[in-house]
Write an enzyme that holds these catalytic residues in place. Sequence first.
Site, PDB file in Angstrom:
ATOM      1  N   CYS A   2       0.869  -1.182   0.000  1.00 35.48           N
ATOM      2  CA  CYS A   2       0.000   0.000   0.000  1.00 35.48           C
ATOM      3  C   CYS A   2       0.901   1.226   0.000  1.00 35.48           C
ATOM      4  CB  CYS A   2      -0.842   0.040   1.273  1.00 35.48           C
ATOM      5  SG  CYS A   2      -1.812  -1.447   1.540  1.00 35.48           S
ATOM      6  N   ARG A  27       1.401   1.462  -6.068  1.00 30.59           N
ATOM      7  CA  ARG A  27       1.588   0.501  -4.982  1.00 30.59           C
ATOM      8  C   ARG A  27       0.265  -0.139  -4.552  1.00 30.59           C
ATOM      9  NH1 ARG A  27       6.250   0.816  -2.182  1.00 30.59           N
ATOM     10  NH2 ARG A  27       5.214  -0.010  -0.352  1.00 30.59           N
ATOM     11  N   TRP A  84      -3.901  -1.634  -1.156  1.00 29.92           N
ATOM     12  CA  TRP A  84      -3.918  -2.876  -1.930  1.00 29.92           C
ATOM     13  C   TRP A  84      -4.320  -3.933  -0.919  1.00 29.92           C
ATOM     14  CZ3 TRP A  84      -3.622  -4.204  -6.894  1.00 29.92           C
ATOM     15  CH2 TRP A  84      -3.326  -5.533  -7.219  1.00 29.92           C
ATOM     16  N   ASN A 110       0.957  -0.234   6.021  1.00 28.75           N
ATOM     17  CA  ASN A 110       1.320  -1.056   4.871  1.00 28.75           C
ATOM     18  C   ASN A 110       1.933  -2.329   5.431  1.00 28.75           C
ATOM     19  OD1 ASN A 110       2.269  -2.072   2.451  1.00 28.75           O
ATOM     20  ND2 ASN A 110       4.125  -0.846   2.492  1.00 28.75           N
ATOM     21  N   GLY A 111       1.481  -3.495   4.961  1.00 33.45           N
ATOM     22  CA  GLY A 111       2.061  -4.756   5.443  1.00 33.45           C
ATOM     23  C   GLY A 111       0.991  -5.643   6.035  1.00 33.45           C
ATOM     24  N   GLU A 491       7.710 -21.928 -18.489  1.00 32.91           N
ATOM     25  CA  GLU A 491       7.604 -20.543 -18.029  1.00 32.91           C
ATOM     26  C   GLU A 491       8.780 -19.706 -18.569  1.00 32.91           C
ATOM     27  OE1 GLU A 491       5.537 -18.639 -17.034  1.00 32.91           O
ATOM     28  OE2 GLU A 491       6.534 -17.003 -16.013  1.00 32.91           O
ATOM     29  N   LYS A 495       8.388 -16.338 -20.918  1.00 35.92           N
ATOM     30  CA  LYS A 495       8.931 -15.045 -20.485  1.00 35.92           C
ATOM     31  C   LYS A 495       9.804 -14.452 -21.577  1.00 35.92           C
ATOM     32  CE  LYS A 495       7.210 -14.255 -17.836  1.00 35.92           C
ATOM     33  NZ  LYS A 495       6.143 -14.457 -16.918  1.00 35.92           N
ATOM     34  N   GLU A 498       7.615 -13.331 -24.680  1.00 36.12           N
ATOM     35  CA  GLU A 498       6.688 -12.212 -24.551  1.00 36.12           C
ATOM     36  C   GLU A 498       7.371 -10.863 -24.444  1.00 36.12           C
ATOM     37  OE1 GLU A 498       5.353 -12.942 -19.880  1.00 36.12           O
ATOM     38  OE2 GLU A 498       3.980 -11.899 -21.187  1.00 36.12           O
ATOM     39  N   HIS A 514      12.282 -37.140 -30.462  1.00 35.90           N
ATOM     40  CA  HIS A 514      11.130 -37.563 -31.256  1.00 35.90           C
ATOM     41  C   HIS A 514      10.770 -36.541 -32.327  1.00 35.90           C
ATOM     42  CE1 HIS A 514      10.616 -41.060 -28.773  1.00 35.90           C
ATOM     43  NE2 HIS A 514      10.744 -40.282 -27.706  1.00 35.90           N
ATOM     44  N   LYS A 613      -1.946  -6.412 -19.538  1.00 36.12           N
ATOM     45  CA  LYS A 613      -1.700  -6.996 -18.217  1.00 36.12           C
ATOM     46  C   LYS A 613      -2.852  -7.908 -17.809  1.00 36.12           C
ATOM     47  CE  LYS A 613       0.477  -7.737 -14.445  1.00 36.12           C
ATOM     48  NZ  LYS A 613       1.520  -8.770 -14.582  1.00 36.12           N
TER      49      LYS A 613
HETATM   50  C1  AGP Z   1       2.646 -13.790 -18.233  1.00 34.17           C
HETATM   51  O1  AGP Z   1       3.793 -13.072 -18.125  1.00 34.17           O
HETATM   52  C2  AGP Z   1       1.490 -13.130 -18.826  1.00 34.17           C
HETATM   53  N1  AGP Z   1       1.361 -11.788 -18.550  1.00 34.17           N
HETATM   54  C3  AGP Z   1       0.214 -13.954 -18.914  1.00 34.17           C
HETATM   55  O2  AGP Z   1       0.542 -15.220 -19.391  1.00 34.17           O
HETATM   56  C4  AGP Z   1      -0.657 -14.103 -17.650  1.00 34.17           C
HETATM   57  O3  AGP Z   1      -0.033 -14.935 -16.727  1.00 34.17           O
HETATM   58  C5  AGP Z   1      -2.020 -14.656 -18.060  1.00 34.17           C
HETATM   59  O4  AGP Z   1      -2.650 -13.744 -18.941  1.00 34.17           O
HETATM   60  C6  AGP Z   1      -2.920 -14.929 -16.891  1.00 34.17           C
HETATM   61  O5  AGP Z   1      -3.175 -13.780 -16.152  1.00 34.17           O
HETATM   62  P1  AGP Z   1      -3.787 -13.844 -14.722  1.00 34.17           P
HETATM   63  O6  AGP Z   1      -2.832 -14.550 -13.853  1.00 34.17           O
HETATM   64  O7  AGP Z   1      -3.997 -12.397 -14.327  1.00 34.17           O
HETATM   65  O8  AGP Z   1      -5.097 -14.586 -14.823  1.00 34.17           O
END
Ligand code: AGP
Length: 618
Positions: A2, A27, A84, A110-111, A491, A495, A498, A514, A613
């Site tokens: 927060c 934050r 938050w 905050n915390g 993962e 990363k 993207e 394979h 996001k």
């Molecule tokens: C990962 O870096 C992405 N931004 C994306 O795969 C994300 O994890 C996915 O869209 C799911 O989002 P969420 O966890 O908010 O549901």
Amino acid sequence: MCGIVGYVGPQRALPILISGLKKLEYRGYDSAGVSLLGPDGPVTSKAAGKIRELEARLEGVPGGEGPVLDGAGDAQVGIGHTRWATHGRPSDTNAHPHSGCSDDFVVVHNGIIENFAALKEDLVARGHAFRSETDTEVIPHLLEEEYRGDLVRAVLRVVARLRGSFALAIMARAEPDRLVAVRKDSPLVIGLGDGANFIASDLPAILEHTRRAYILEDGEVAVLTRDSVEVLDTAGRPVQKEEFLVRWDPGQAERAGHPHFMHKEIFEQPDAIRDTLSGRLTDDPPGVRLELKLSAEAAARMPRLFLVACGTAYHAGLVGRHLVERLARLPAEVEVASEFRYRDPVVPEGSLAVIISQSGETADTLAAQRHLRSRNVPVVAVTNVVGSSVAREADQVLYTWAGPEIAVASTKAYTTQLVALTLLAIHLGRLRGTLSDEVTVELVAGIRQLPALARQVLEQAPAVEAVGRRLAAARDIFYIGRGLDYALALEGQLKLKEISYVHAEAYPAGELKHGTLALIEDGVPVIAMATQPDLVDKMASNMREVKARGAEVIAVAMEGDDEVPRHADQVIWLPRTNPLLVPALAAIPLQLLAYYAAVERGCDVDQPRNLAKSVTVE
Ligand code: AGP
């Protein structure tokens, strides 16, 4: 996470608090509030939603003299907060500042106060009436108990009774010329002005007024008046502080000096993991304590666990499946949310679904959750956003306490999902009687070490940077692993793709031969995840396989392994821990590799092209 601000000086506090809060909105932004010390004592105004909702309520900021301020609009002392949520959904009542039975003491926090439940029970038994669902509210009530004519002494006595992490700003009716600030495991700075002083969670909130600051250390308490700042330790002894002169521009300051939010969030992981563990580990007997209602009988009868999510959260689910099967001997399925609902899945009666989502607003994830609930399957949500749709519609919630994640690429949300799922797997294992005391003790001891071990991994960032910058020139990169390491490989490649737009693929290491092995030729980078001791020999064969075809092998392995270096061109080492706990550590170099490759390629790291996001469309 927060944002806190405080002001004591000759000017009207309100506009200073509001503009400081806006600088801290990154934050947390689910509710906000201010308290001003008017002629008749503190006057508080709070509103759910972003700071503009609070502004609207205050009618006329920067005039700021709407009826809601009850004559305190000209006050020169005040505190403010942007929230938050952790304990209690976002609402006007749960927004900070909080006061006790009276408005004699007002607090922003905050915390997380880990022992708030026990403190609250005690306070209620002593006649205190609580208004909010927050952990914070115990503090003003405790101040009412401990105040004997000296605010600073009362604060020190209260702080001694709190467990957890907190940054506090406190104001008292009886001592209207001063503010008290406390820091323990949550950041707080004191801005040093000319005839005015400031409190803030972070430097951006004070930069338009001063560039001189004290950065408080853990256990320090600051007492601010217009003309003085005194810093004390928790025993009340004076501490000599050195002034910090801020040289950052405002954008840098918002990122706490980090070049990108993603970089900041990668480096926040030790704290995010610590916060997610907060209050969830027990000492006697060592174990986990989760805020879930699930009987041992229901757990024992449970035929199957479904983990459903998208993207990075899905990759966390893959780790979760492994841990649940291993520790709780419970059959588990992981599925991408956008596929799950359309294949008419068979869900045996008594099953439990775990929905994983950082934002709690991902359309596909939410649709899968609704599909499950329409078939009467109970849902536990693992999410980072209190009050999000996924949290509201779930039967129960296990929050990750990572704080807001701003960069599109998920980092600290992912590692805290891994931690939450590890705790869930242990919890299920204990309920089902498949996890012995001995293994539980060992796992809990390892989990306690995770924040410190994550810090050690981050110390290797310069070495990983060199690899990441070199990989930026590659056309294709392959990630391979087995078991948990395959989940991590997935993962890692996501990363990289993207944020750097370099093509990458992840494969179960045994599957390369394979087909995909045909793509390995001179100089193709292969990231070999080899963190699992029982699979290292198998991984060694796969590393040999790609090396023989000219690949450049960069391995990620646990310290003490002497097999992996024989087959790799370079090894990124992780500190030794229980192999089941490695994923939260191994994710960090993968994030750093992607980050530095993206920086080298001049990409927009925090807002990669074509992505958002929170994906709220199907
Ligand atoms: C990962 O870096 C992405 N931004 C994306 O795969 C994300 O994890 C996915 O869209 C799911 O989002 P969420 O966890 O908010 O549901």
